[in-house]
Design a protein around this motif. Structure first.
Motif, PDB file in Angstrom:
ATOM      1  N   ALA A   6       0.857  -1.181   0.000  1.00  0.00           N
ATOM      2  CA  ALA A   6       0.000   0.000   0.000  1.00  0.00           C
ATOM      3  C   ALA A   6       0.902   1.243   0.000  1.00  0.00           C
ATOM      4  O   ALA A   6       1.981   1.244   0.572  1.00  0.00           O
ATOM      5  CB  ALA A   6      -0.895   0.004   1.220  1.00  0.00           C
ATOM      6  N   ASN A  13      -4.499   1.269  -2.323  1.00  0.00           N
ATOM      7  CA  ASN A  13      -4.153  -0.103  -1.963  1.00  0.00           C
ATOM      8  C   ASN A  13      -3.237  -0.712  -3.016  1.00  0.00           C
ATOM      9  O   ASN A  13      -2.882  -0.079  -4.008  1.00  0.00           O
ATOM     10  CB  ASN A  13      -5.420  -0.927  -1.741  1.00  0.00           C
ATOM     11  CG  ASN A  13      -6.114  -1.292  -3.053  1.00  0.00           C
ATOM     12  OD1 ASN A  13      -5.990  -0.583  -4.045  1.00  0.00           O
ATOM     13  ND2 ASN A  13      -6.813  -2.414  -3.056  1.00  0.00           N
ATOM     14  N   TRP A  14      -2.852  -1.959  -2.832  1.00  0.00           N
ATOM     15  CA  TRP A  14      -1.818  -2.556  -3.670  1.00  0.00           C
ATOM     16  C   TRP A  14      -2.219  -2.640  -5.134  1.00  0.00           C
ATOM     17  O   TRP A  14      -1.390  -2.480  -6.027  1.00  0.00           O
ATOM     18  CB  TRP A  14      -1.470  -3.954  -3.159  1.00  0.00           C
ATOM     19  CG  TRP A  14      -2.530  -4.966  -3.452  1.00  0.00           C
ATOM     20  CD1 TRP A  14      -3.651  -5.228  -2.726  1.00  0.00           C
ATOM     21  CD2 TRP A  14      -2.587  -5.821  -4.594  1.00  0.00           C
ATOM     22  NE1 TRP A  14      -4.401  -6.192  -3.339  1.00  0.00           N
ATOM     23  CE2 TRP A  14      -3.770  -6.586  -4.495  1.00  0.00           C
ATOM     24  CE3 TRP A  14      -1.749  -6.024  -5.694  1.00  0.00           C
ATOM     25  CZ2 TRP A  14      -4.134  -7.525  -5.431  1.00  0.00           C
ATOM     26  CZ3 TRP A  14      -2.110  -6.971  -6.641  1.00  0.00           C
ATOM     27  CH2 TRP A  14      -3.290  -7.699  -6.504  1.00  0.00           C
ATOM     28  N   SER A  57      -8.628   0.648  -4.617  1.00  0.00           N
ATOM     29  CA  SER A  57      -9.202   1.364  -3.475  1.00  0.00           C
ATOM     30  C   SER A  57      -8.323   2.557  -3.150  1.00  0.00           C
ATOM     31  O   SER A  57      -7.106   2.432  -3.036  1.00  0.00           O
ATOM     32  CB  SER A  57      -9.294   0.438  -2.265  1.00  0.00           C
ATOM     33  OG  SER A  57      -9.784   1.126  -1.140  1.00  0.00           O
ATOM     34  N   VAL A  66      -3.737  -3.146   2.456  1.00  0.00           N
ATOM     35  CA  VAL A  66      -4.713  -2.113   2.783  1.00  0.00           C
ATOM     36  C   VAL A  66      -3.990  -0.872   3.291  1.00  0.00           C
ATOM     37  O   VAL A  66      -3.173  -0.963   4.203  1.00  0.00           O
ATOM     38  CB  VAL A  66      -5.698  -2.609   3.864  1.00  0.00           C
ATOM     39  CG1 VAL A  66      -6.678  -1.506   4.224  1.00  0.00           C
ATOM     40  CG2 VAL A  66      -6.433  -3.850   3.375  1.00  0.00           C
TER      41      VAL A  66
END
Length: 123
Positions: A32, A51-52, A56, A102
């Motif tokens: 992240a 995120n990765w 998101s 996350v």
């Protein structure tokens, strides 16, 4: 240097800049990532995170609708597109990474930091 931030500069209010943060470690492509900023005399504050996978994202209220974070894992790079810049956006901008999929909004969550790039917005 594991994270290298670039793209800062001097811009007039209402202008745009795009920051980049290139990672040297291949493993960072699954981490992240986030952007924070620190103005003179103030604490470092959260700006945006992703995120990765890039699916998101999160933004501070002060930049919602003006900034956009994205990432290209093939290039191991995260970006921050900053539009409609305001003088209060003036700060040193830092990219950060954490070994989790996350993202979070707290400085303490991130173990890896870039060196910072100066953004100055004139009125």
């Amino acid at each position: 240097v594991q994270l290298q931030a670039s793209g800062g500069g001097l811009v007039q209010a209402g202008g745009s800049l795009r920051l980049s943060c290139a990672a040297s470690r291949r493993s960072f492509s699954s981490y992240a990532k986030a952007w924070f900023r620190q103005a003179p005399g103030k604490e470092r504050e959260f700006v945006s995170a992703i995120n990765w996978s890039g699916g998101s994202t999160d933004y501070a209220d002060s930049v919602k609708g003006r900034f956009a974070i994205s990432r290209d894992n093939a290039k191991n790079t995260v970006y921050l597109q900053m539009n409609s810049l305001k003088p209060e956006d003036t700060a040193v901008y830092y990219c950060a990474a954490k070994s989790a999929v996350v993202p979070g909004t707290s400085v303490n969550e991130y173990a890896y930091w870039g060196q910072g790039t100066q953004v100055t917005v004139s009125s």
